[in-house]
Scaffold this motif. Structure first.
Motif, short mmCIF file in Angstrom:
data_model
loop_
_atom_site.label_atom_id
_atom_site.label_comp_id
_atom_site.label_asym_id
_atom_site.label_seq_id
_atom_site.Cartn_x
_atom_site.Cartn_y
_atom_site.Cartn_z
N LEU A 2 0.82 -1.21 0.00
CA LEU A 2 0.00 0.00 0.00
C LEU A 2 0.86 1.26 0.00
O LEU A 2 0.50 2.25 -0.64
CB LEU A 2 -0.95 0.00 1.20
N SER A 3 1.99 1.22 0.69
CA SER A 3 2.87 2.39 0.74
C SER A 3 3.43 2.75 -0.63
O SER A 3 3.74 3.91 -0.88
CB SER A 3 4.03 2.13 1.71
N GLY A 4 3.54 1.76 -1.50
CA GLY A 4 4.05 2.02 -2.84
C GLY A 4 3.01 2.54 -3.81
O GLY A 4 3.33 2.85 -4.96
N MET A 5 1.77 2.65 -3.38
CA MET A 5 0.68 3.10 -4.26
C MET A 5 0.49 4.60 -4.17
O MET A 5 0.82 5.23 -3.17
CB MET A 5 -0.63 2.41 -3.89
N GLN A 6 -0.06 5.16 -5.24
CA GLN A 6 -0.42 6.57 -5.26
C GLN A 6 -1.70 6.79 -4.45
O GLN A 6 -2.49 5.86 -4.25
CB GLN A 6 -0.65 7.03 -6.71
N LYS A 7 -1.91 8.01 -4.03
CA LYS A 7 -3.07 8.32 -3.21
C LYS A 7 -4.39 8.01 -3.93
O LYS A 7 -5.34 7.54 -3.31
CB LYS A 7 -3.02 9.79 -2.81
N GLY A 8 -4.45 8.24 -5.24
CA GLY A 8 -5.67 7.94 -5.99
C GLY A 8 -6.00 6.46 -5.97
O GLY A 8 -7.17 6.07 -5.84
N GLU A 9 -4.99 5.60 -6.09
CA GLU A 9 -5.20 4.16 -6.01
C GLU A 9 -5.69 3.76 -4.62
O GLU A 9 -6.57 2.90 -4.49
CB GLU A 9 -3.91 3.40 -6.31
N LEU A 10 -5.10 4.38 -3.62
CA LEU A 10 -5.50 4.08 -2.23
C LEU A 10 -6.95 4.48 -2.00
O LEU A 10 -7.69 3.75 -1.33
CB LEU A 10 -4.58 4.80 -1.25
N LEU A 11 -7.33 5.62 -2.54
CA LEU A 11 -8.71 6.08 -2.37
C LEU A 11 -9.69 5.08 -2.99
O LEU A 11 -10.73 4.78 -2.39
CB LEU A 11 -8.89 7.46 -3.00
N GLU A 12 -9.36 4.54 -4.15
CA GLU A 12 -10.24 3.55 -4.79
C GLU A 12 -10.35 2.28 -3.94
O GLU A 12 -11.43 1.71 -3.80
CB GLU A 12 -9.77 3.23 -6.21
N LEU A 13 -9.22 1.83 -3.39
CA LEU A 13 -9.25 0.66 -2.50
C LEU A 13 -10.09 0.94 -1.26
O LEU A 13 -10.87 0.10 -0.81
CB LEU A 13 -7.84 0.25 -2.08
N TYR A 14 -9.91 2.12 -0.70
CA TYR A 14 -10.65 2.54 0.49
C TYR A 14 -12.15 2.50 0.22
O TYR A 14 -12.93 1.92 0.99
CB TYR A 14 -10.19 3.96 0.86
N ILE A 15 -12.57 3.06 -0.91
CA ILE A 15 -13.99 3.09 -1.29
C ILE A 15 -14.50 1.68 -1.53
O ILE A 15 -15.61 1.32 -1.10
CB ILE A 15 -14.21 4.00 -2.52
N GLU A 16 -13.72 0.85 -2.20
CA GLU A 16 -14.13 -0.53 -2.47
C GLU A 16 -14.38 -1.28 -1.17
O GLU A 16 -15.36 -2.01 -1.03
CB GLU A 16 -13.06 -1.24 -3.30
N ARG A 17 -13.50 -1.10 -0.19
CA ARG A 17 -13.66 -1.79 1.09
C ARG A 17 -14.88 -1.30 1.84
O ARG A 17 -15.59 -2.08 2.47
CB ARG A 17 -12.40 -1.64 1.95
N ILE A 18 -15.15 0.00 1.78
CA ILE A 18 -16.35 0.55 2.43
C ILE A 18 -17.59 -0.09 1.81
O ILE A 18 -18.51 -0.51 2.52
CB ILE A 18 -16.40 2.09 2.29
N LYS A 19 -17.62 -0.17 0.49
CA LYS A 19 -18.78 -0.77 -0.19
C LYS A 19 -18.99 -2.22 0.26
O LYS A 19 -20.12 -2.62 0.54
CB LYS A 19 -18.59 -0.74 -1.71
N VAL A 20 -17.93 -2.98 0.33
CA VAL A 20 -18.06 -4.39 0.72
C VAL A 20 -18.55 -4.49 2.17
O VAL A 20 -19.42 -5.31 2.48
CB VAL A 20 -16.74 -5.15 0.51
N LEU A 21 -18.00 -3.66 3.04
CA LEU A 21 -18.44 -3.71 4.44
C LEU A 21 -19.91 -3.34 4.59
O LEU A 21 -20.66 -4.01 5.32
CB LEU A 21 -17.57 -2.76 5.29
N VAL A 22 -20.35 -2.30 3.88
CA VAL A 22 -21.74 -1.88 3.98
C VAL A 22 -22.68 -2.93 3.41
O VAL A 22 -23.79 -3.12 3.90
CB VAL A 22 -21.93 -0.51 3.26
N LYS A 23 -22.22 -3.64 2.38
CA LYS A 23 -23.05 -4.67 1.76
C LYS A 23 -23.01 -6.00 2.53
O LYS A 23 -23.78 -6.90 2.22
CB LYS A 23 -22.59 -4.92 0.32
N THR A 24 -22.13 -6.12 3.52
CA THR A 24 -21.96 -7.39 4.22
C THR A 24 -22.34 -7.33 5.70
O THR A 24 -23.11 -8.18 6.18
CB THR A 24 -20.49 -7.86 4.11
N LEU A 25 -21.80 -6.38 6.44
CA LEU A 25 -21.93 -6.39 7.90
C LEU A 25 -23.37 -6.40 8.44
O LEU A 25 -23.63 -7.09 9.43
CB LEU A 25 -21.15 -5.22 8.50
N PRO A 26 -24.31 -5.69 7.83
CA PRO A 26 -25.66 -5.72 8.40
C PRO A 26 -26.33 -7.10 8.38
O PRO A 26 -27.34 -7.31 9.03
CB PRO A 26 -26.45 -4.75 7.52
N TYR A 27 -25.75 -8.04 7.64
CA TYR A 27 -26.41 -9.32 7.42
C TYR A 27 -25.70 -10.51 8.07
O TYR A 27 -26.13 -11.64 7.88
CB TYR A 27 -26.53 -9.58 5.91
#
Length: 150
Positions: free
Chosen positions: A46-71
């Protein structure tokens, strides 16, 4: 010749209608089938990635958590339907599932818009820490599955 075209057109519309009707009646997954992480990362990667790439990973993980944790009390994996869990596949339960899907989608649209506008101002180290935390949370679902199977 003209009658053949009309006949083929009618058959096409009937086939399309039958297919779309079947798709509406097909059992839907409780957890979205898009709630998957393709790859987990470590801090060095992750340290070798650009901030834009990190932001996309961050958003992807949020989406997965929101689609999973309530269930998780029902299911922790995408693809499991109400019928698989013994929940009646009637109109009432379908409406509840549809309303939940709409609410989740609306929430995610607002959240992702916020993330795209505000997170570019965050510290790269904080983004990395958050991604690792989210990934750790997602990995812990495997432990949850193990506890649940005991």
């Amino acid at each position: 010749m003209k009658s053949n075209i009309i006949l083929l057109s009618i058959l096409f519309f009937l086939t399309t209608g039958a297919i779309s009707a079947q798709a509406k009646n097909a059992p839907r997954s409780i957890i979205s089938t898009t709630a998957l992480i393709r790859k987990y990362h470590d801090q060095k990667e992750l340290s070798g990635m650009q901030k834009g790439e990190l932001l996309e990973l961050y958003i992807e993980r949020i989406k997965v958590l929101v689609k999973t944790l309530p269930y998780i009390a029902l299911v922790t994996k995408p693809g499991v339907t109400m019928a698989d869990l013994g929940i009646p596949d009637d109109n009432e339960h379908k409406k509840v599932l549809d309303a939940q899907a709409i609410g989740t989608s609306t929430f995610l649209d607002t959240t992702v818009d916020f993330q795209r506008k505000m997170m570019p101002y965050s510290d790269k180290g904080n983004l990395i820490a958050a991604i690792l935390f989210y990934e750790g949370t997602l990995k812990s679902l495997h432990e949850f599955n193990d506890l649940n199977e005991m």
